[in-house]
Design a protein around this motif. Structure first.
Motif, mmCIF file in Angstrom:
data_model
loop_
_atom_site.group_PDB
_atom_site.id
_atom_site.type_symbol
_atom_site.label_atom_id
_atom_site.label_comp_id
_atom_site.label_asym_id
_atom_site.label_seq_id
_atom_site.Cartn_x
_atom_site.Cartn_y
_atom_site.Cartn_z
ATOM 1 N N ASP A 47 0.814 -1.216 0.000
ATOM 2 C CA ASP A 47 0.000 0.000 0.000
ATOM 3 C C ASP A 47 0.848 1.266 0.000
ATOM 4 O O ASP A 47 0.383 2.326 -0.438
ATOM 5 N N ARG A 48 2.068 1.181 0.502
ATOM 6 C CA ARG A 48 2.936 2.358 0.599
ATOM 7 C C ARG A 48 3.974 2.431 -0.500
ATOM 8 O O ARG A 48 4.765 3.367 -0.532
ATOM 9 N N ALA A 49 3.969 1.446 -1.389
ATOM 10 C CA ALA A 49 4.907 1.462 -2.511
ATOM 11 C C ALA A 49 4.375 2.366 -3.610
ATOM 12 O O ALA A 49 3.228 2.823 -3.588
ATOM 13 N N PHE A 90 6.583 -5.035 -6.493
ATOM 14 C CA PHE A 90 7.224 -6.341 -6.374
ATOM 15 C C PHE A 90 8.358 -6.287 -5.349
ATOM 16 O O PHE A 90 8.486 -7.171 -4.496
ATOM 17 N N GLU A 91 9.189 -5.252 -5.431
ATOM 18 C CA GLU A 91 10.286 -5.099 -4.479
ATOM 19 C C GLU A 91 9.764 -4.908 -3.068
ATOM 20 O O GLU A 91 10.329 -5.451 -2.109
ATOM 21 N N ALA A 92 8.699 -4.109 -2.910
ATOM 22 C CA ALA A 92 8.155 -3.830 -1.582
ATOM 23 C C ALA A 92 7.647 -5.103 -0.916
ATOM 24 O O ALA A 92 7.913 -5.347 0.271
ATOM 25 N N VAL A 93 6.924 -5.925 -1.650
ATOM 26 C CA VAL A 93 6.369 -7.158 -1.088
ATOM 27 C C VAL A 93 7.494 -8.134 -0.731
ATOM 28 O O VAL A 93 7.502 -8.733 0.357
ATOM 29 N N GLY A 94 8.464 -8.304 -1.623
ATOM 30 C CA GLY A 94 9.577 -9.212 -1.346
ATOM 31 C C GLY A 94 10.441 -8.735 -0.200
ATOM 32 O O GLY A 94 10.865 -9.534 0.651
ATOM 33 N N GLU A 100 21.048 -3.665 1.745
ATOM 34 C CA GLU A 100 21.193 -4.121 0.365
ATOM 35 C C GLU A 100 20.593 -5.513 0.176
ATOM 36 O O GLU A 100 19.977 -5.801 -0.848
ATOM 37 N N ARG A 101 20.781 -6.374 1.164
ATOM 38 C CA ARG A 101 20.224 -7.725 1.069
ATOM 39 C C ARG A 101 18.703 -7.684 1.066
ATOM 40 O O ARG A 101 18.057 -8.443 0.330
ATOM 41 N N ILE A 102 18.122 -6.795 1.870
ATOM 42 C CA ILE A 102 16.661 -6.640 1.875
ATOM 43 C C ILE A 102 16.179 -6.172 0.508
ATOM 44 O O ILE A 102 15.164 -6.665 -0.019
ATOM 45 N N HIS A 103 16.909 -5.234 -0.091
ATOM 46 C CA HIS A 103 16.513 -4.699 -1.396
ATOM 47 C C HIS A 103 16.645 -5.744 -2.498
ATOM 48 O O HIS A 103 15.818 -5.798 -3.429
ATOM 49 N N GLU A 104 17.673 -6.602 -2.421
ATOM 50 C CA GLU A 104 17.926 -7.574 -3.484
ATOM 51 C C GLU A 104 17.154 -8.874 -3.314
ATOM 52 O O GLU A 104 17.065 -9.666 -4.258
#
Length: 296
Positions: free
Chosen positions: A40-42, A50-54, A143-147
């Protein structure tokens, strides 16, 4: 052994209670709740969501594991609090002792000043090193969270990041259809830097058109790159590039001949199996052929 101060015990109790509350929260609340909150905040883009959910999924599992580890460590410290407090005091005293410096100067005032400065400088360096460790560790986690949505537990060689879907498909097809020691002569309107890298130790031989050498490609073939076809290569060109496979790979509409899209049955079967679509016709030409007499 000296007894631990009651204030330290109180702080430990508060810390353990707080950790238990956070652990209960992250384990009881379903992951889907956190994913929906992040969604909802992406932004409105498909990749942003996709990145936000992952990333939310990874963050929740990281928090769950970290909280359990914190409870385990806190429990060990609590049951041996006096011993740990004594260990911390001795470590602090030892650290202060080993970082205490003095000067070899004959002047007592100068010796005192220089020694104090060396002591402060050494301790400042230790603090800076500690801060750098925390900053780099936190940045690594970020970075790991983002990737995570893209890589998960896979390496870059498996995921093939930062390239187009068509390049990724061609790379995986060539990995499946050719041996590792293959030398592949390529006629293409694509820049082949990523293909050459991810197909190692295979060797790609590509005669690039001089008008395309310094041209930056755009997405979705918005900019045409001039290219040689196989029939444009002279016998001298072929002699200079000994090869055991030929690959024709074209994406721009001016190079795609509709009648040749189904020529490479291996490519068509690979794409239909990959996309789980038995009637799929890829929109670009890929034609791989072994050179007679070099491959069985």
């Amino acid at each position: 052994m000296p007894q631990c101060d009651w204030r330290v015990r109180g702080l430990m109790l508060v810390w353990i209670g707080f950790t238990l509350l956070v652990t209960g929260f992250v384990w009881i609340v379903p992951i889907e709740v956190f994913q929906q909150w992040a969604f909802d905040r992406a932004g409105q883009g498909q990749f942003e969501r996709f990145e936000a959910v992952g990333s939310a999924e990874f963050s929740v599992w990281l928090s769950r594991i970290a909280c359990l580890a914190a409870i385990f460590v806190s429990g060990i410290v609590w049951w041996n609090l006096d011993r740990w407090a004594n260990f911390a005091a001795e470590t602090w005293a030892g650290l202060r002792a080993v970082t205490l410096s003095s000067s070899a100067s004959n002047n007592s005032t100068s010796r005192s000043l220089v020694g104090r400065l060396r002591t402060l400088g050494g301790r400042a360096l230790l603090i800076v090193w500690g801060v750098l460790f925390v900053v780099h560790f936190a940045n690594g986690i970020r970075e790991r969270i983002h990737e995570w949505p893209y890589f998960r537990f896979n390496s870059g060689d498996v995921v093939l990041p930062n390239i187009s879907d068509s390049n990724r498909a061609v790379i995986r097809y060539l990995r499946e259809a050719t041996p590792e020691n293959a030398r592949i002569l390529v006629a293409s309107d694509q820049k082949l830097f990523f293909l050459s890298y991810y197909l190692r130790p295979r060797v790609l031989l590509h005669r690039m058109h001089p008008e395309s050498e310094h041209v930056i490609p755009l997405k979705d073939q918005e900019r045409k790159l001039n290219a040689y076809r196989l029939e444009d290569l002279s016998p001298h060109d072929l002699e200079q590039m000994p090869h055991d496979y030929t690959l024709e790979y074209f994406e721009h509409p001016d190079f795609v001949e509709r009648g040749r899209l189904l020529e490479d049955r291996g490519w068509i079967e690979f794409m239909r199996r990959r996309e789980q679509n038995p009637t799929l016709i890829p929109p670009y030409v890929v034609r791989l052929r072994p050179v007679e007499g070099t491959r069985p």
